[in-house]
Design an enzyme around this catalytic site. Structure first.
Site, PDB file in Angstrom:
ATOM      1  N   LEU A   1       1.311 -10.389  11.360  1.00 55.18           N
ATOM      2  CA  LEU A   1       0.768  -8.978  11.866  1.00 55.18           C
ATOM      3  C   LEU A   1       1.671  -7.907  11.381  1.00 55.18           C
ATOM      4  CD1 LEU A   1       0.792 -10.192  15.807  1.00 55.18           C
ATOM      5  CD2 LEU A   1      -1.229  -9.642  14.675  1.00 55.18           C
ATOM      6  N   ASP A   2       1.054  -6.771  11.517  1.00 59.71           N
ATOM      7  CA  ASP A   2       1.909  -5.632  11.084  1.00 59.71           C
ATOM      8  C   ASP A   2       2.840  -5.146  11.838  1.00 59.71           C
ATOM      9  OD1 ASP A   2      -0.292  -5.387   8.900  1.00 59.71           O
ATOM     10  OD2 ASP A   2      -1.194  -3.531  10.136  1.00 59.71           O
ATOM     11  N   MET A   3       3.887  -4.533  11.217  1.00 58.07           N
ATOM     12  CA  MET A   3       5.163  -4.383  12.015  1.00 58.07           C
ATOM     13  C   MET A   3       4.823  -3.586  13.284  1.00 58.07           C
ATOM     14  SD  MET A   3       8.524  -2.260  10.523  1.00 58.07           S
ATOM     15  CE  MET A   3       7.943  -0.695  10.678  1.00 58.07           C
TER      16      MET A   3
ATOM     17  N   HIS B   1      -4.937  -4.542   7.065  1.00 62.32           N
ATOM     18  CA  HIS B   1      -5.070  -3.541   8.167  1.00 62.32           C
ATOM     19  C   HIS B   1      -6.520  -3.429   8.351  1.00 62.32           C
ATOM     20  CE1 HIS B   1      -1.403  -1.011   6.732  1.00 62.32           C
ATOM     21  NE2 HIS B   1      -0.911  -2.087   7.468  1.00 62.32           N
TER      22      HIS B   1
END
Length: 269
Positions: free
Chosen positions: A107-109, A221
């Site tokens: 997962l993105d930050m 993304h």
């Protein structure tokens, strides 16, 4: 099957040299038999091992569910930010586990929600392999409201497979068919109840600017790029499920626990 010196070293009893001394100086018992040979083969899943009368809880395969908190990186090390591995207890940070424990997708930050850790490489391949089309559902808080007409348009575009533009070093691509729905106020409250930006998001969130998006892929993304392609922006993103496994709604941001046998079965079937 693995050598006992390797297993004990991975469990934190020192180097292979240290294990040789341990086998000489302590009573190491495997299934009621004292062991002196560092090369003795054991099955961590089946064999019982004790040292001086204390039975060891050998690590078999590990499966953890975490409610990932925002501003943590899906990496074992990062010089500037806290990582999701930093949130784990020391018992999951032995040399053996640090070598084998990994994430099932990332997962993105700035994204939170369902994150899986495991030592089971076969399970990871099954879940993340594009050919298996494992659903992943996200709660999305959008910057702009969508009315009934624009919602229908988004549903149709996503169902057909929308084209997204390039971002950073990633080329644009045509997404596989995805489904989107629109949560009501009660659902929005439930999804935001245990979030790291709960208060701020609850102030902004309303049925007209929230969506539930289910995709099969997991490209760079992707969720954000899909909504950008229809003229909106994702300002908060939370993963709710992977396949038939749903995030435990009682986990606080950053908390984790082991999967139950029933939950593991939902991933495997």
């Amino acid at each position: 099957m693995e050598r006992i010196d390797k297993i004990l070293s991975h469990e934190g009893f020192g180097s292979r040299k240290d294990i040789k001394k341990l086998l000489r100086n302590a009573e190491v018992i495997v299934n009621n038999r004292q062991i002196f040979d560092p090369g003795f083969q054991i099955d961590p899943e089946k064999d019982q091992v004790s040292i001086d009368g204390e039975v060891l809880n050998l690590h078999g395969e590990i499966y953890l569910m975490m409610n990932k908190i925002m501003h943590t990186v899906c990496s074992t090390k990062d010089g500037d930010h806290k990582t999701v591995f930093d949130l784990l207890d020391d018992s999951y940070k032995t040399p053996y586990l640090l070598d084998k424990l990994h994430l099932v997708g990332r997962l993105d930050m700035d994204t939170e929600g369902l994150l899986l850790f495991t030592t089971d490489g076969a399970l990871t391949h099954r879940v993340i392999s594009p050919k298996n089309h494992i659903d992943k559902t996200y709660f999305c808080l959008l910057q702009h409201d969508e009315n009934e007409e624009s919602r229908k348009k988004i549903e149709d575009l996503f169902a057909k497979g929308i084209e997204v533009g390039p971002e950073d070093n990633e080329a644009g691509f045509v997404c596989e068919a995805a489904s989107v729905s629109w949560p009501n106020e009660a659902e929005i409250e439930k999804y935001l109840r245990l979030s790291s930006c709960q208060t701020e998001c609850q102030i902004q969130a309303r049925p007209s600017n929230c969506a539930l998006l289910t995709i099969h892929e997991g490209k760079y993304h992707q969720v954000k790029r899909m909504f950008a392609a229809v003229g909106n922006k994702v300002v908060f993103l939370k993963r709710l499920s992977m396949g038939r496994l749903r995030l435990d709604g009682t986990l606080e941001p950053g908390q984790y626990r082991e999967l139950s046998p029933e939950e593991l079965a939902r991933l495997e079937n």
